[in-house]
Design a protein around this motif. Structure first.
Motif, PDB file in Angstrom:
ATOM      1  N   ALA A  51       0.834  -1.199   0.000  1.00  0.00           N
ATOM      2  CA  ALA A  51       0.000   0.000   0.000  1.00  0.00           C
ATOM      3  C   ALA A  51       0.870   1.251   0.000  1.00  0.00           C
ATOM      4  O   ALA A  51       0.589   2.228  -0.705  1.00  0.00           O
ATOM      5  N   ALA A  52       1.953   1.231   0.777  1.00  0.00           N
ATOM      6  CA  ALA A  52       2.839   2.392   0.856  1.00  0.00           C
ATOM      7  C   ALA A  52       3.451   2.708  -0.510  1.00  0.00           C
ATOM      8  O   ALA A  52       3.601   3.875  -0.881  1.00  0.00           O
ATOM      9  N   LYS A  53       3.766   1.675  -1.267  1.00  0.00           N
ATOM     10  CA  LYS A  53       4.324   1.878  -2.607  1.00  0.00           C
ATOM     11  C   LYS A  53       3.299   2.532  -3.539  1.00  0.00           C
ATOM     12  O   LYS A  53       3.665   3.185  -4.515  1.00  0.00           O
ATOM     13  N   ALA A  54       2.011   2.334  -3.215  1.00  0.00           N
ATOM     14  CA  ALA A  54       0.941   2.955  -4.001  1.00  0.00           C
ATOM     15  C   ALA A  54       0.572   4.330  -3.458  1.00  0.00           C
ATOM     16  O   ALA A  54      -0.374   4.960  -3.934  1.00  0.00           O
ATOM     17  N   GLY A  55       1.314   4.787  -2.427  1.00  0.00           N
ATOM     18  CA  GLY A  55       1.055   6.105  -1.853  1.00  0.00           C
ATOM     19  C   GLY A  55       0.002   6.115  -0.769  1.00  0.00           C
ATOM     20  O   GLY A  55      -0.524   7.176  -0.423  1.00  0.00           O
ATOM     21  N   LEU A  56      -0.298   4.947  -0.195  1.00  0.00           N
ATOM     22  CA  LEU A  56      -1.336   4.834   0.823  1.00  0.00           C
ATOM     23  C   LEU A  56      -0.711   4.554   2.184  1.00  0.00           C
ATOM     24  O   LEU A  56       0.302   3.863   2.290  1.00  0.00           O
ATOM     25  N   ASP A  57      -1.347   5.067   3.232  1.00  0.00           N
ATOM     26  CA  ASP A  57      -0.808   4.977   4.587  1.00  0.00           C
ATOM     27  C   ASP A  57      -1.750   4.151   5.456  1.00  0.00           C
ATOM     28  O   ASP A  57      -2.567   4.691   6.205  1.00  0.00           O
ATOM     29  N   TYR A  58      -1.638   2.819   5.355  1.00  0.00           N
ATOM     30  CA  TYR A  58      -2.537   1.923   6.077  1.00  0.00           C
ATOM     31  C   TYR A  58      -2.169   1.861   7.564  1.00  0.00           C
ATOM     32  O   TYR A  58      -0.986   1.844   7.922  1.00  0.00           O
ATOM     33  N   HIS A  59      -3.221   1.790   8.404  1.00  0.00           N
ATOM     34  CA  HIS A  59      -3.035   1.611   9.846  1.00  0.00           C
ATOM     35  C   HIS A  59      -3.980   0.511  10.307  1.00  0.00           C
ATOM     36  O   HIS A  59      -5.069   0.771  10.812  1.00  0.00           O
ATOM     37  N   PHE A  60      -3.561  -0.731  10.122  1.00  0.00           N
ATOM     38  CA  PHE A  60      -4.432  -1.856  10.475  1.00  0.00           C
ATOM     39  C   PHE A  60      -4.732  -1.917  11.966  1.00  0.00           C
ATOM     40  O   PHE A  60      -5.747  -2.477  12.372  1.00  0.00           O
ATOM     41  N   ASP A  61      -3.850  -1.333  12.787  1.00  0.00           N
ATOM     42  CA  ASP A  61      -4.090  -1.340  14.229  1.00  0.00           C
ATOM     43  C   ASP A  61      -5.270  -0.449  14.610  1.00  0.00           C
ATOM     44  O   ASP A  61      -5.799  -0.553  15.719  1.00  0.00           O
ATOM     45  N   GLN A  62      -5.709   0.418  13.689  1.00  0.00           N
ATOM     46  CA  GLN A  62      -6.821   1.326  13.976  1.00  0.00           C
ATOM     47  C   GLN A  62      -8.119   0.938  13.260  1.00  0.00           C
ATOM     48  O   GLN A  62      -9.165   1.533  13.512  1.00  0.00           O
ATOM     49  N   VAL A  63      -8.039  -0.026  12.354  1.00  0.00           N
ATOM     50  CA  VAL A  63      -9.207  -0.375  11.537  1.00  0.00           C
ATOM     51  C   VAL A  63     -10.376  -0.833  12.402  1.00  0.00           C
ATOM     52  O   VAL A  63     -10.216  -1.645  13.314  1.00  0.00           O
ATOM     53  N   LYS A  64     -11.566  -0.291  12.095  1.00  0.00           N
ATOM     54  CA  LYS A  64     -12.794  -0.675  12.796  1.00  0.00           C
ATOM     55  C   LYS A  64     -13.560  -1.670  11.911  1.00  0.00           C
ATOM     56  O   LYS A  64     -14.225  -1.291  10.956  1.00  0.00           O
ATOM     57  N   HIS A  65     -13.451  -2.947  12.238  1.00  0.00           N
ATOM     58  CA  HIS A  65     -14.109  -3.970  11.427  1.00  0.00           C
ATOM     59  C   HIS A  65     -15.616  -3.856  11.536  1.00  0.00           C
ATOM     60  O   HIS A  65     -16.157  -3.669  12.618  1.00  0.00           O
ATOM     61  N   THR A  66     -16.281  -3.988  10.418  1.00  0.00           N
ATOM     62  CA  THR A  66     -17.730  -3.839  10.423  1.00  0.00           C
ATOM     63  C   THR A  66     -18.311  -4.351   9.122  1.00  0.00           C
ATOM     64  O   THR A  66     -17.596  -4.577   8.143  1.00  0.00           O
TER      65      THR A  66
END
Length: 221
Positions: free
Chosen positions: A86-101
């Motif tokens: 994702a970072a290579k695509a310019g995205l800043d993922y934070h899986f530790d914050q994701v709210k599953h729903t």
């Protein structure tokens, strides 16, 4: 060409590869340059994990470990891998914050946005909220706020969500996916006849669009 090249995309909000695929497609279209063929993009609903609870209490690692029966260490390595891509695509993922729903309400809102000419903007906003900001994408108040951020009317957005006006459109998209044999996303249908599965590199999309443009020229479209 008389008609733009249409790209129909089946995608879910809670799909990390869908955001990456969106960026790669955008890069592929941009590489065509200002003289390239005109492209029209439309998103379609797909619920990747229908059994997801409305509000999962726990971390992304816990959710995936339970849902897929994978060891925690394996899940953590997988998420780290996806975050890097994702970072290579310019995205800043934070899986530790994701709210599953569940994402059905978000899909309904996307249909409302499409009816009002703002689907692409809202799709971007919801994906960023989910993966980069740890936002809730199933709660009406939050969804209405995201809608207003992209220029949609708050009262109309709330009415669309509370009435379930677009639930049938969401289901129709998923029925069409089954008819096409789509069982994973992102899935791209280009010009109604070419299928591209997964978050392919930008060059794949550039080449596919160029190929279709060339075919159209040959038949005088």
């Amino acid at each position: 060409m008389s008609e733009p090249i249409k790209i129909d995309i089946w995608s879910d909000i809670a799909c990390p590869w869908c955001f990456i695929g969106k960026r790669n497609l955008e890069g592929g279209i941009a590489a065509l340059g200002t003289d390239g063929p005109e492209v029209e993009v439309e998103y379609h609903s797909f619920e990747l994990s229908p059994d997801t609870p409305a509000d999962f209490v726990g971390s992304t690692t816990e959710y995936l470990s339970k849902a897929k029966g994978m060891p925690v260490a394996q899940v953590e390595a997988m998420l780290e891998h996806v975050t890097g891509i994702a970072a290579k695509a310019g995205l800043d993922y934070h899986f530790d914050q994701v709210k599953h729903t569940k994402t059905l309400k978000a899909h309904e809102l996307l249909h409302f946005a499409k009816a009002n000419g703002k689907q692409l903007e809202l799709k971007e906003r919801l994906l960023a909220a989910y993966f980069e900001e740890g936002g809730f994408v199933n709660r009406t108040d939050d969804l209405v706020a995201y809608a207003t951020e992209v220029g949609l009317d708050a009262d109309e957005a709330r009415s669309a969500l509370e009435s379930g006006r677009y639930a049938a459109d969401v289901q129709a998209d998923m029925d069409q996916a089954r008819a096409y044999g789509i069982n994973g996303v992102p899935f791209f249908v280009i010009d109604g006849k070419y299928g591209v599965s997964g978050a392919q590199p930008s060059e794949v999309f550039t080449q596919a669009i160029q190929q279709i443009a060339g075919e159209r020229e040959q038949v005088g479209a």
